[in-house]
Design an enzyme around this catalytic site. Structure first.
Site, short mmCIF file in Angstrom:
data_model
loop_
_atom_site.label_atom_id
_atom_site.label_comp_id
_atom_site.label_asym_id
_atom_site.label_seq_id
_atom_site.Cartn_x
_atom_site.Cartn_y
_atom_site.Cartn_z
N ARG A 1 21.22 -15.25 55.41
CA ARG A 1 20.50 -16.17 54.53
C ARG A 1 20.77 -15.83 53.07
NH1 ARG A 1 15.64 -14.68 52.49
NH2 ARG A 1 14.78 -16.76 52.87
N LEU A 2 20.45 -16.80 52.22
CA LEU A 2 20.39 -16.62 50.78
C LEU A 2 19.02 -17.14 50.36
CD1 LEU A 2 23.81 -17.77 49.21
CD2 LEU A 2 22.72 -15.54 48.92
N ASP A 3 18.34 -16.42 49.48
CA ASP A 3 17.02 -16.86 49.05
C ASP A 3 17.08 -18.26 48.45
OD1 ASP A 3 15.96 -14.43 49.79
OD2 ASP A 3 16.32 -13.52 47.83
N LYS A 4 15.98 -18.96 48.50
CA LYS A 4 15.90 -20.31 47.96
C LYS A 4 16.34 -20.39 46.50
CE LYS A 4 12.68 -24.23 47.68
NZ LYS A 4 11.31 -24.71 48.02
N SER B 1 18.49 -18.52 45.04
CA SER B 1 19.85 -18.00 44.91
C SER B 1 20.85 -19.06 45.34
CB SER B 1 20.03 -16.74 45.76
OG SER B 1 19.13 -15.74 45.37
#
Length: 296
Positions: free
Chosen positions: A105-108, A110
């Site tokens: 995942r990638l943070d929202k 980011s």
């Protein structure tokens, strides 16, 4: 009219590829007369071409769906989840006609490179922390970067009940640095910076393993080429899929009551088999999903 064998597959291999049984067991089914090809009896050595109908005991066999590997430059605001209740979830954003899920995942807040696939096996191999697969980021912070900051970030920061592994950190500009991680702790870079009293104002993942972000703009996505996947498969050939691979090696502890541990959660080349770009209107309004993408 016979087709070229290069466009076909051996019957027993085809049966096995559907997940029904092994090749050896498929041979037994053929010898027992339980398999038909285009409604005709079969024998060992028969080959299956596109469009052929294979049945076992009268039941139609369908080949497994093609494995898909997609690279996306995730924009800010898109959420790395398959939860359909999330309006801005990454699967809806890509809008691929077949079921996919993100690798990691990638943070929202980011942006940058992330893979999506329908291959669960490769997900496990890439994500296990113990497999040391590199991910590279370009990070902008709210104040000037010092030598002390670089040194501390490189040598480990205490977060989430552990100390981050040593990593490569390089100053790029006054408030910009590059960092290469092999870990995937929750919000790791942001937490590391916060510990040193820095705030991340922009975070872009530019590389995963051998794949670079390249010329892709936020919202662009493409399928990985066969050459790229060949390299990835070589890199993960010895990767462990077991849970042990994702744990940090520690000294043996005495058997005591279990304590709650901190949560541990676990760029692209120009050449591509398929490259799709969000329309200019969708870039202006990233929440507009389902619009047609240009192919070039």
């Amino acid at each position: 009219m016979e087709s070229n064998n290069t466009n076909s597959i051996n019957l027993n291999k085809f049966i096995s590829s559907t997940g029904m049984c092994s090749r050896r067991e498929a041979e037994k089914l053929i010898l027992q007369g339980r398999v038909t090809l285009n409604n005709r009896p079969t024998e060992l050595g028969n080959r299956v071409f596109d469009g052929d109908i294979v049945k076992v005991d009268g039941r139609l066999l369908k080949p497994k769906p093609k494995t898909l590997y997609i690279a996306l430059n995730k924009p800010i605001g898109i959420v790395c989840t398959t939860d359909s209740k999330e309006r801005k979830n990454i699967v809806k954003f890509v809008g691929y006609p077949e079921r996919l899920f993100p690798i990691g995942r990638l943070d929202k807040p980011s942006e940058g490179l992330i893979f999506l696939t329908n291959d669960g096996d490769i997900v496990n191999k890439i994500l296990r922390a113990g497999n040391n697969h590199e991910k590279e980021y370009i990070v902008t912070v709210d104040k000037s970067i010092t030598d002390t900051f670089i040194n501390k970030m490189s040598n480990g920061i205490p977060i989430l009940g552990t100390v981050t592994q040593k990593c490569k950190v390089e100053k790029v500009a006054d408030k910009v640095f590059k960092i290469v991680l092999t870990q995937g702790l929750n919000r790791q870079i942001r937490r590391m910076c916060e510990y040193l009293d820095y705030e991340v104002t922009k975070l872009v993942r530019t590389r995963i393993m051998n794949i670079e972000l390249g010329q892709m703009q936020p919202g662009d996505w493409r399928e990985l080429t066969s050459e790229e996947m060949e390299k990835i498969n070589k890199m993960i050939a010895t990767s462990s899929k077991t849970e042990e691979a994702s744990t940090v090696i520690q000294k043996p502890k005495k058997q005591v009551s279990k304590k709650k541990e901190g949560p541990v959660k676990n760029d692209f080349n120009k050449k591509s088999a398929s490259f799709r770009k969000k329309s200019s209107s969708s870039k202006k309004n990233i929440s507009s999903f389902g619009r047609k993408k240009k192919r070039f």
